[in-house]
Design a protein around this motif. Structure first.
Motif, short mmCIF file in Angstrom:
data_model
loop_
_atom_site.label_atom_id
_atom_site.label_comp_id
_atom_site.label_asym_id
_atom_site.label_seq_id
_atom_site.Cartn_x
_atom_site.Cartn_y
_atom_site.Cartn_z
N GLY A 1 0.83 -1.19 0.00
CA GLY A 1 0.00 0.00 0.00
C GLY A 1 0.86 1.24 0.00
N PRO A 2 0.26 2.37 -0.31
CA PRO A 2 1.01 3.63 -0.35
C PRO A 2 1.39 4.09 1.05
CG PRO A 2 -1.33 4.04 -0.67
CD PRO A 2 -1.16 2.55 -0.63
N ASN A 3 2.28 5.07 1.09
CA ASN A 3 2.65 5.68 2.37
C ASN A 3 1.39 6.19 3.06
OD1 ASN A 3 5.31 5.19 1.80
ND2 ASN A 3 5.77 7.28 1.19
N GLY A 4 1.31 5.95 4.37
CA GLY A 4 0.17 6.43 5.14
C GLY A 4 -1.03 5.49 5.13
N ALA A 5 -0.89 4.31 4.52
CA ALA A 5 -2.02 3.38 4.43
C ALA A 5 -2.28 2.63 5.73
CB ALA A 5 -1.78 2.38 3.30
N GLY A 6 -1.31 2.63 6.65
CA GLY A 6 -1.48 1.95 7.93
C GLY A 6 -0.72 0.65 8.07
N LYS A 7 0.19 0.37 7.16
CA LYS A 7 0.95 -0.88 7.21
C LYS A 7 1.79 -0.98 8.48
CE LYS A 7 3.05 0.14 3.42
NZ LYS A 7 2.47 1.45 3.10
N SER A 8 2.59 0.01 8.75
CA SER A 8 3.46 -0.02 9.93
C SER A 8 2.65 0.03 11.22
CB SER A 8 4.44 1.15 9.91
OG SER A 8 5.33 1.02 8.82
N THR A 9 1.57 0.79 11.23
CA THR A 9 0.71 0.87 12.41
C THR A 9 0.09 -0.49 12.70
OG1 THR A 9 0.25 3.19 11.96
CG2 THR A 9 -1.28 2.05 13.42
N THR A 10 -0.36 -1.18 11.66
CA THR A 10 -0.93 -2.51 11.84
C THR A 10 0.11 -3.48 12.39
OG1 THR A 10 -2.46 -2.14 10.01
CG2 THR A 10 -2.10 -4.42 10.68
N ILE A 11 1.31 -3.48 11.82
CA ILE A 11 2.38 -4.37 12.28
C ILE A 11 2.74 -4.06 13.73
CG2 ILE A 11 4.81 -4.99 11.98
CD1 ILE A 11 4.27 -4.66 8.92
N ARG A 12 2.83 -2.81 14.09
CA ARG A 12 3.17 -2.45 15.46
C ARG A 12 2.08 -2.87 16.45
NH1 ARG A 12 5.64 2.68 12.92
NH2 ARG A 12 7.82 2.05 12.81
N ALA A 13 0.82 -2.83 16.02
CA ALA A 13 -0.27 -3.32 16.87
C ALA A 13 -0.19 -4.84 17.01
CB ALA A 13 -1.62 -2.91 16.29
N ILE A 14 0.14 -5.53 15.94
CA ILE A 14 0.29 -6.99 15.99
C ILE A 14 1.42 -7.37 16.95
CG2 ILE A 14 1.01 -9.02 14.66
CD1 ILE A 14 -0.47 -7.73 12.24
N LEU A 15 2.49 -6.61 16.93
CA LEU A 15 3.64 -6.89 17.81
C LEU A 15 3.42 -6.44 19.25
CD1 LEU A 15 6.49 -5.83 15.37
CD2 LEU A 15 5.90 -8.15 16.07
N GLY A 16 2.34 -5.74 19.51
CA GLY A 16 2.10 -5.26 20.86
C GLY A 16 2.95 -4.05 21.22
N LEU A 17 3.50 -3.39 20.22
CA LEU A 17 4.31 -2.19 20.45
C LEU A 17 3.46 -0.94 20.50
CD1 LEU A 17 7.21 -2.98 17.94
CD2 LEU A 17 7.16 -3.41 20.41
N ALA B 1 5.62 -13.11 25.77
CA ALA B 1 5.53 -14.51 25.33
C ALA B 1 5.54 -14.60 23.80
CB ALA B 1 4.28 -15.16 25.89
N ILE B 2 4.88 -13.67 23.15
CA ILE B 2 4.83 -13.66 21.69
C ILE B 2 6.21 -13.31 21.12
CG2 ILE B 2 3.89 -12.44 19.69
CD1 ILE B 2 1.28 -12.10 21.41
N HIS B 3 6.89 -12.32 21.69
CA HIS B 3 8.18 -11.88 21.17
C HIS B 3 9.24 -12.97 21.24
CE1 HIS B 3 7.22 -7.32 21.71
NE2 HIS B 3 6.41 -7.93 20.87
N SER B 4 9.10 -13.90 22.17
CA SER B 4 10.08 -14.99 22.26
C SER B 4 9.96 -15.96 21.08
CB SER B 4 9.91 -15.75 23.58
OG SER B 4 8.71 -16.50 23.59
N ARG B 5 8.89 -15.83 20.29
CA ARG B 5 8.66 -16.75 19.16
C ARG B 5 8.76 -16.09 17.79
NH1 ARG B 5 3.32 -20.07 20.04
NH2 ARG B 5 4.21 -21.14 18.25
N ILE B 6 9.05 -14.79 17.74
CA ILE B 6 9.07 -14.09 16.46
C ILE B 6 10.30 -13.20 16.34
CG2 ILE B 6 6.55 -14.06 16.24
CD1 ILE B 6 6.61 -11.13 17.14
N ALA B 7 10.53 -12.71 15.13
CA ALA B 7 11.58 -11.72 14.88
C ALA B 7 10.97 -10.60 14.05
CB ALA B 7 12.74 -12.34 14.13
N TYR B 8 11.42 -9.39 14.27
CA TYR B 8 10.91 -8.23 13.53
C TYR B 8 12.06 -7.28 13.28
CZ TYR B 8 8.59 -3.69 12.82
OH TYR B 8 8.19 -2.47 12.35
N VAL B 9 12.29 -6.94 12.02
CA VAL B 9 13.29 -5.95 11.64
C VAL B 9 12.58 -4.88 10.83
CG1 VAL B 9 15.47 -5.53 10.46
CG2 VAL B 9 15.08 -7.73 11.59
#
Length: 88
Positions: free
Chosen positions: A38-54, A75-83
């Motif tokens: 999606g284009p800039n401002g579509a909410g991609k990073s916001t969605t990912i940060r909500a999924i990560l609990g950040l 508990a979730i972070h011990s099973r995933i990686a995010y860069v």
């Protein structure tokens, strides 16, 4: 039935009066691959940060491995990686 890897149900995120995410819902089952496009401002990073609990959601629900993304983030972070793409 297997537990969904990621499940968003009517996710919402507001920054003041600005609604960054409005009613986002999807389920990612084991073995599926998901891409965010999606284009800039579509909410991609916001969605990912909500999924990560950040980032705390304003409404709806987010689960990862059947656990609440905000309450069970350790508990979730011990099973995933995010860069993120914007590492400084």
């Amino acid at each position: 039935m297997t537990t969904a890897i990621i499940e968003l149900d009517h996710l919402q995120k507001n920054f003041g009066k600005f609604a960054a995410l409005k009613d986002v819902s999807f389920t990612l089952a084991p073995g599926q691959v998901l891409g965010f496009l999606g284009p800039n401002g579509a909410g991609k990073s916001t969605t990912i940060r909500a999924i990560l609990g950040l980032l705390k959601k304003s409404g709806g629900s987010v689960t990862v491995f059947g656990k609440d993304a905000w309450r069970d983030d350790a508990a979730i972070h011990s099973r995933i990686a995010y860069v993120p793409g914007d590492v400084y």
